[in-house]
Every structure is written in structure tokens, then in C-alpha cells.
Motif scaffolding. Structure first.
Motif, PDB file in Angstrom:
ATOM      1  N   MET A   1      16.582   8.194  82.792  1.00 42.01           N
ATOM      2  CA  MET A   1      17.383   7.213  83.559  1.00 42.01           C
ATOM      3  C   MET A   1      18.519   6.682  82.691  1.00 42.01           C
ATOM      4  SD  MET A   1      15.773   4.155  85.855  1.00 42.01           S
ATOM      5  CE  MET A   1      16.185   2.668  84.963  1.00 42.01           C
ATOM      6  N   VAL A   2      19.673   6.591  83.269  1.00 42.36           N
ATOM      7  CA  VAL A   2      20.850   6.112  82.553  1.00 42.36           C
ATOM      8  C   VAL A   2      20.740   4.611  82.298  1.00 42.36           C
ATOM      9  CG1 VAL A   2      23.352   5.932  82.605  1.00 42.36           C
ATOM     10  CG2 VAL A   2      22.215   7.804  83.790  1.00 42.36           C
ATOM     11  N   LEU A   4      22.514   1.721  82.598  1.00 44.69           N
ATOM     12  CA  LEU A   4      23.761   1.230  83.197  1.00 44.69           C
ATOM     13  C   LEU A   4      24.240  -0.052  82.535  1.00 44.69           C
ATOM     14  CD1 LEU A   4      23.693   1.617  87.045  1.00 44.69           C
ATOM     15  CD2 LEU A   4      25.262   2.592  85.395  1.00 44.69           C
TER      16      LEU A   4
ATOM     17  N   MET B   8      24.009   7.454  89.784  1.00 48.29           N
ATOM     18  CA  MET B   8      23.120   7.384  90.931  1.00 48.29           C
ATOM     19  C   MET B   8      21.654   7.663  90.546  1.00 48.29           C
ATOM     20  SD  MET B   8      24.246   6.429  93.888  1.00 48.29           S
ATOM     21  CE  MET B   8      25.752   6.164  94.830  1.00 48.29           C
ATOM     22  N   ASN B  10      20.229   5.865  88.388  1.00 50.42           N
ATOM     23  CA  ASN B  10      19.710   4.526  88.138  1.00 50.42           C
ATOM     24  C   ASN B  10      19.089   3.996  89.427  1.00 50.42           C
ATOM     25  OD1 ASN B  10      20.040   1.478  88.295  1.00 50.42           O
ATOM     26  ND2 ASN B  10      20.349   1.832  86.121  1.00 50.42           N
ATOM     27  N   GLU B  11      17.807   3.611  89.349  1.00 49.64           N
ATOM     28  CA  GLU B  11      17.091   3.261  90.576  1.00 49.64           C
ATOM     29  C   GLU B  11      17.644   2.006  91.246  1.00 49.64           C
ATOM     30  OE1 GLU B  11      12.586   4.718  90.416  1.00 49.64           O
ATOM     31  OE2 GLU B  11      13.178   3.580  88.626  1.00 49.64           O
ATOM     32  N   PHE B  13      20.681   0.912  91.151  1.00 48.91           N
ATOM     33  CA  PHE B  13      21.956   1.231  91.772  1.00 48.91           C
ATOM     34  C   PHE B  13      21.754   2.039  93.052  1.00 48.91           C
ATOM     35  CE2 PHE B  13      26.129   3.075  92.305  1.00 48.91           C
ATOM     36  CZ  PHE B  13      26.916   1.966  92.083  1.00 48.91           C
ATOM     37  N   MET B  14      20.816   2.983  93.019  1.00 46.67           N
ATOM     38  CA  MET B  14      20.529   3.764  94.227  1.00 46.67           C
ATOM     39  C   MET B  14      20.032   2.868  95.352  1.00 46.67           C
ATOM     40  SD  MET B  14      18.743   7.360  93.256  1.00 46.67           S
ATOM     41  CE  MET B  14      17.962   7.589  94.863  1.00 46.67           C
ATOM     42  N   PHE B  16      20.685  -0.349  95.701  1.00 41.63           N
ATOM     43  CA  PHE B  16      21.820  -1.127  96.183  1.00 41.63           C
ATOM     44  C   PHE B  16      22.679  -0.283  97.115  1.00 41.63           C
ATOM     45  CE2 PHE B  16      26.322  -2.323  95.817  1.00 41.63           C
ATOM     46  CZ  PHE B  16      26.240  -3.566  96.436  1.00 41.63           C
ATOM     47  N   ALA B  17      22.948   0.985  96.710  1.00 44.03           N
ATOM     48  CA  ALA B  17      23.787   1.854  97.537  1.00 44.03           C
ATOM     49  C   ALA B  17      23.178   2.036  98.916  1.00 44.03           C
ATOM     50  CB  ALA B  17      23.973   3.212  96.839  1.00 44.03           C
TER      51      ALA B  17
ATOM     52  N   LEU C  92      30.526   3.977  96.910  1.00 43.21           N
ATOM     53  CA  LEU C  92      29.197   4.532  96.648  1.00 43.21           C
ATOM     54  C   LEU C  92      29.181   6.043  96.912  1.00 43.21           C
ATOM     55  CD1 LEU C  92      27.325   1.566  98.332  1.00 43.21           C
ATOM     56  CD2 LEU C  92      27.501   2.006  95.872  1.00 43.21           C
ATOM     57  N   LYS C 152      20.780  10.158  99.157  1.00 40.15           N
ATOM     58  CA  LYS C 152      20.401   9.189  98.129  1.00 40.15           C
ATOM     59  C   LYS C 152      19.607   8.015  98.667  1.00 40.15           C
ATOM     60  CE  LYS C 152      22.833  11.222  94.872  1.00 40.15           C
ATOM     61  NZ  LYS C 152      22.285  11.664  93.594  1.00 40.15           N
ATOM     62  N   TYR C 154      17.070   5.290  99.120  1.00 39.22           N
ATOM     63  CA  TYR C 154      16.053   4.735  98.221  1.00 39.22           C
ATOM     64  C   TYR C 154      15.794   3.323  98.712  1.00 39.22           C
ATOM     65  CZ  TYR C 154      13.711   3.531  93.839  1.00 39.22           C
ATOM     66  OH  TYR C 154      12.799   3.139  92.893  1.00 39.22           O
TER      67      TYR C 154
END
Lengths: 155, 155, 155
Positions: A1-2, A4, B8, B10-11, B13-14, B16-17, C92, C152, C154
């Protein structure tokens, strides 16, 4: 995992995040201000909002408009119209690698101008207080847009 | 070229998206709802929109306002006023490295509250249904703003 | 410190940044257009704006609404309602690793459709010019939302 969180180590981006959060919180205060004036002045837009003040025809008299409430609503809409471009353009500008002190100058001017715009609108202060604060915020956003398109145009 | 797709991974961030896309799609439904009521109730704001219903003076009678249409428009504007701060603050909050379960709790509460707000507004349900759902969404956004400024203030 | 400028090396993101900046700048023009019509037609919403045209009762006659000004304001609000979802979903979507040519097709169609929408609204052109340009922009945003949620999701 990046990880961020390293994006937030970038100083321009951190500054943008701080100023954007402050000006959005200020904008949210306008909703609370509208609600405050609606309650204290008993001015409502929906029948279901004024049932506590009376039934039937008696309640309907609270479905009206009021100068004070309309003024707050115009200030709120003006905020939306100006803060949305600042958020979009400012975010992209922050990611385009601008000079830190130039970027912070832009953010400070915008946030200061918009806070002064709200004060001018709600007091109300005589013109050109509101007009000037509007144009400073407007100019700051256009300046960021210009720098962004000059450096990074890709169509 | 940078592989941006790793952002993407990053959990937070995903998540949130996903929630941001859902609530923006819901907001877009308000445009369709307004158009639906304008068509079925023959209530228009522009002369060029009602020429199919008649010519000249006959068409002008459709240039009017309607309680139902105005209600949808108020709900739409309230969405804009609340979803814009959620998008801006939520994006920056997601990048500030919050705890995954805390972040998802914020997003779920906001999206749930705004969907319930729309249902309360359009039905309409008696107060305090709409009021409470408004304040939950409002509180969630302020909570994210508070955490962001507490950890990452840079002025 | 992270070199954020590498995000801007991503071609999809650079294209998004360019098109988003262009369409936001266009939206900002609506404020200037409203101000232009308010000045030239002497139509104001606030008492403090018309003091240069007269004092007391004489100034109050400029507190009125005007078809032309209201038309620009409706076009501006419609821009806000459609450009906000484009910004959020488009940002996004750009980060989700789409195909470059597909992404650019989406951005070009949206920006073209919204510019044509403004021309149709302000001229005004007969329907379905404005209606069609609205639906093209609307469909482009929904298409990006669909691709984002398909790949994506999630929750």
C-alpha cells in the motif's frame, strides 16, 4: 500500500489543504447563519418547517421571504460560485510545482478577500468594499489558472 | 511516467472515491428530477422551453413557478452547499493519513445522511427528519475539517 | 520532500488539469457577465449597490429583477450544478488509470458541450440546442462515474 501521507509532506500542498479547509468551513457557516435568521425571524421556505408556530392557515403566514435571509443566501451562493473555482484550480495549481511563497501569497489573498467579502455583504458595508474583495478573490483564481495553463497545457 | 494508479491502491482514498462518486451521482439525479417535474407539470423558466406547448401569449402561461419544482430546486442547492465542502475537505482528509475505519465511518454517515435528507425534502417528511439529516452531514464534514487542521495546519 | 510535480507528468492528469481549468475559467466569466448586465441595465439586488444612481426612494427603483440578468444567473447555477460533479468525478477518474484517448474524449466532449450550453442559454438558441448540450455533459460525467465504480468500488 502506498504511503499517501507523503503527499502531505509537500509544503505547498499542506498550505493549500489548510487554506481550503478554512474557507470551506467559513462557507459552511453561511448555512448556520441562514438557519439562525430563519428561526429568529420566523421566515421559512417549506410548510413542514413552521408547524411548531401554528396550524393550517396560521402557519402559512411564515412562508415568506425576508431581506436579511435573502442577503445571507446571496452571499452563500456568491461563495459557492467563487470557492468552487478556487478549489479546483488551486488544487491543480498546488500540484504543478509552484514557488512556495508565491503559492502562499495566492492562498492568503483569496481567503482574506473572501472573509472580507462576507463581512461586507452581511454588515452591509458601503460599496466598493464588497466589490473590491470580490475582484481580489476573482483575480487570485485567474492568476493561478493562467500560471497553470501557461506551464502545463495539454489538450 | 508515474503510475498514478498506485494512489488508488490506498484503501482510504479508494473508499473516498467510491462514496464521493455515489453522492455526486445522487446530486445529478436532482437535475433529472427538476426536468421531470418541469415537463409533467408544464412549468418553465425560459420562453424557448415551452414553444412546443403553444405560440406567443399562449406559451407564456407556462412561464411560472410551481411548489413542487421549487422544492426540488431548494433540495438541489442544499446538496451543492453541503457536498462541495465534503468533496474538498474529504479529499484532503483522505490524503492526510486517517485511520481506515474512522474515515469509512465518516464517509458512510455523510452519504447516508444526505440520501435521507433528499428523501425527507422531496416526500416531504415532517421535521425534524430533514433538519437532523442536515446536521449529521454538516457535523461529519466539520469533524473531518477539525482533524485535518489539528494535524496538518500550515499557514 | 516529495516531488509532487511528477504527478503532473501523468498525461491523463495533465489533460484533466487543462480541461478543468478551462471550464472553471468559463464558469467564472458568468460572474463578470452578470455584473456587466447589472451595471448596463441598472438592475441590482442590494441597496448599497445603487447609491451612485440616486439617494433614498430614487435608488430603490433599481432594486428589481430583469429577464436578461436572471437568464445569466440560471446559466451560472446550471454550470455549478454540472461542473461540480465533473470536477469531483473527473479527478477521481483521472487517478484511476483510464486509457489516455478515452479520457481525453470524455474531457473534450464535456468542455465542448458546456461551452455550447452557455452559448445556447445566453443567445438564446431555440431548443433542443440547450437541452442536447446539457445531456451530453451529463452523460459524459455519468460515463466516468460508471467506469470508476465498476473498477474501484470500495464501500
Amino acid at each position: 500500500m502506498v504511503d499517501l501521507t507523503q503527499i502531505m509532506d509537500n509544503e505547498v500542498f499542506m498550505a493549500f489543504a489548510s487554506y481550503a479547509t478554512i474557507i470551506l468551513s467559513k462557507m459552511m457557516l453561511m448555512s448556520a447563519t441562514t438557519a439562525f435568521y430563519r428561526m429568529t425571524r420566523k421566515v421559512f421556505a417549506n410548510p413542514e418547517d413552521c408547524v411548531t408556530f401554528g396550524k393550517g392557515e396560521n402557519a402559512k403566514k411564515y412562508l415568506r421571504t425576508d431581506d436579511r435571509v435573502e442577503r445571507v443566501r446571496r452571499a452563500h451562493l456568491n461563495d459557492l460560485e467563487n470557492i468552487v473555482p478556487f478549489l479546483g484550480i488551486g488544487l491543480l495549481y498546488s500540484l504543478s510545482g509552484p514557488d512556495l511563497s508565491t503559492a502562499i501569497l495566492h492562498f492568503r489573498l483569496f481567503v482574506g478577500a473572501r472573509i472580507y467579502h462576507t463581512i461586507s455583504y452581511l454588515t452591509p458595508l458601503p460599496q466598493p468594499n464588497r466589490g473590491l474583495s470580490f475582484f481580489i478573490g476573482y483575480g487570485v483564481t485567474l492568476s493561478m489558472a493562467y500560471r497553470l495553463l501557461k506551464n502545463k497545457l495539454y489538450l
